[in-house]
Scaffold this motif. Structure first.
Motif, short mmCIF file in Angstrom:
data_model
loop_
_atom_site.label_atom_id
_atom_site.label_comp_id
_atom_site.label_asym_id
_atom_site.label_seq_id
_atom_site.Cartn_x
_atom_site.Cartn_y
_atom_site.Cartn_z
N HIS A 71 0.86 -1.17 0.21
CA HIS A 71 -0.08 0.06 0.13
C HIS A 71 0.93 1.40 0.14
O HIS A 71 0.34 2.27 -0.34
CB HIS A 71 -0.94 -0.03 1.28
CG HIS A 71 -1.70 1.07 1.08
ND1 HIS A 71 -2.90 1.43 0.58
CD2 HIS A 71 -1.85 2.21 2.13
CE1 HIS A 71 -3.54 2.63 0.96
NE2 HIS A 71 -2.73 3.06 1.90
N TYR A 72 2.18 1.04 0.40
CA TYR A 72 3.04 2.21 0.53
C TYR A 72 4.16 2.41 -0.38
O TYR A 72 4.78 3.36 -0.21
CB TYR A 72 3.42 2.46 2.00
CG TYR A 72 2.31 2.38 3.13
CD1 TYR A 72 1.79 3.68 3.37
CD2 TYR A 72 2.01 1.40 4.01
CE1 TYR A 72 0.87 3.82 4.34
CE2 TYR A 72 0.93 1.52 4.90
CZ TYR A 72 0.25 2.74 5.13
OH TYR A 72 -0.58 2.80 5.98
N LYS B 233 1.79 2.74 -5.70
CA LYS B 233 1.11 1.38 -4.88
C LYS B 233 0.92 0.27 -5.90
O LYS B 233 0.43 0.42 -6.58
CB LYS B 233 -0.07 2.26 -4.35
CG LYS B 233 -0.07 3.19 -3.43
CD LYS B 233 -1.33 3.70 -2.81
CE LYS B 233 -1.40 4.79 -1.92
NZ LYS B 233 -2.44 5.35 -1.16
#
Length: 350
Positions: free
Chosen positions: A279-280, A284
């Motif tokens: 997610h980071y 992404k």
């Protein structure tokens, strides 16, 4: 050091009552239990776990064997097991195996010697035959990420082939027709099944993934970076890359961008697992969600129930991955610019 007699004297109850509180006997009244526990705390009394284990045939421990606790995937697995252990007033005994069948066997033997109430195994090197032998002798052992028919009722695994198929279908829907893949070099089922599912979806569209378009490496970021560099060095031309896991995908993105490619404008990258870093990462990461914490909790409960003989199922336990679409995949370069892309890739590789 306070003894059980000291607790009984101070709490003004019998030694048998203190023993029942220690062993979590449901027959003790809540008010009495709370009073005895308060006295135990005030006296600094520590339960003799070895003596309690002899009395109850329970050690209040769950054993867990994983390859590498520094890997976010296995940290999540440990978290799931620990949450179930705490619900059952138990502790987790964690062993890491150093990428060899011998170290895995030593870790398992260590937990068996400690008579854990249940043991969860994520083994990457032990043969199926060795795991079959262990489970047949110790029914409270649960194997994660392996589907072994002979001990199916003690196995919890993910449908990796479906995951590979979903990855390919996603990329095909985006118009890609030139593919490459980086897979784990470990001798386990996962990479074979994921690649098999990916190829089966390509085959339905009259496409193939050749041996030259698949590179194997360590299932971590450095392994992904090196594998991607190998593809570029070998002048493989592709617009979509399927990685064994998120760590390899993130490493590959780094290598591709250092070589001058834009992700996903030039090359789409899809991972597997959906670890928190997915997610980071930038961009992404599009990936396949592996419900590792749910599987870990299921495995811990199954091990406990096998120990207490509450679970008598005779079937395996299979989970399914789901696609998580983020920003690392996009539509393939349009037909008009395919030739330009190919020329650019060749120039950058040279």
């Amino acid at each position: 050091m306070a003894t059980i007699k000291d607790v009984a004297r101070e709490a003004k109850v019998s030694i048998a009552t203190v023993s029942r509180v220690i062993n979590q006997d449901d027959k003790v009244r809540d008010k009495t239990r709370e009073h005895v526990l308060m006295v135990m705390k005030s006296l600094g009394y520590q339960v003799n776990v070895n003596a309690r284990a002899l009395s109850t045939q329970k050690t209040a421990t769950l054993g867990l064997v994983v390859p590498d606790i520094s890997d976010p995937f296995f940290a999540c697995l440990a978290k799931g097991v620990d949450s179930i252990a705490r619900q059952h007033q138990s502790q987790v005994l964690l062993c890491t195996a150093q990428n060899s069948s011998d170290s895995e066997q030593q870790a398992i033997d260590s937990l068996l010697q400690r008579r854990c109430d249940g043991i969860i195994l994520y083994c990457t090197h032990l043969a199926d035959s060795a795991l079959i032998d262990i489970v047949e002798r110790y029914s409270n052992v649960v194997v994660v990420a392996r589907n072994i028919p002979e001990i199916a009722e003690n196995c919890i695994y993910l449908d990796d082939e479906l995951g590979g198929q979903l990855a390919a279908e996603h990329l095909l829907a985006l118009g890609h027709s030139r593919f490459a893949s980086i897979m784990s070099e470990l001798p386990i089922q996962d990479p074979k099944h994921r690649l098999s599912g990916f190829n089966s979806a390509l085959y339905k569209q009259a496409l193939t993934l050749t041996e030259d378009q698949v590179v194997y490496g360590a299932p971590d970021q450095l392994g992904g970076e090196l594998a991607a560099n190998t593809l570029l060095k070998n002048q493989q031309v592709f617009t979509a890359l399927f990685a064994y896991n998120d760590a390899m995908a993130i490493g590959a993105i780094s290598a591709l961008e250092e070589a001058g490619f834009k992700v996903p404008d030039d090359i789409s990258v899809i991972g597997f697992d959906d670890i928190c870093l997915a997610h980071y990462s930038r961009p992404k990461l599009t990936t396949l969600h592996y419900p590792v914490e749910a599987i870990a909790k299921h495995a811990a409960l199954l091990a406990i129930n096998k120990h207490t003989q509450l679970d008598k199922t005779a079937h395996s336990h299979r989970y399914q991955p789901t696609l998580v679409e983020r920003q690392s995949t996009a539509f393939a370069p349009i037909a008009a610019s395919k030739q330009s892309l190919n020329e650019n890739q060749t120039e950058r590789q040279n």
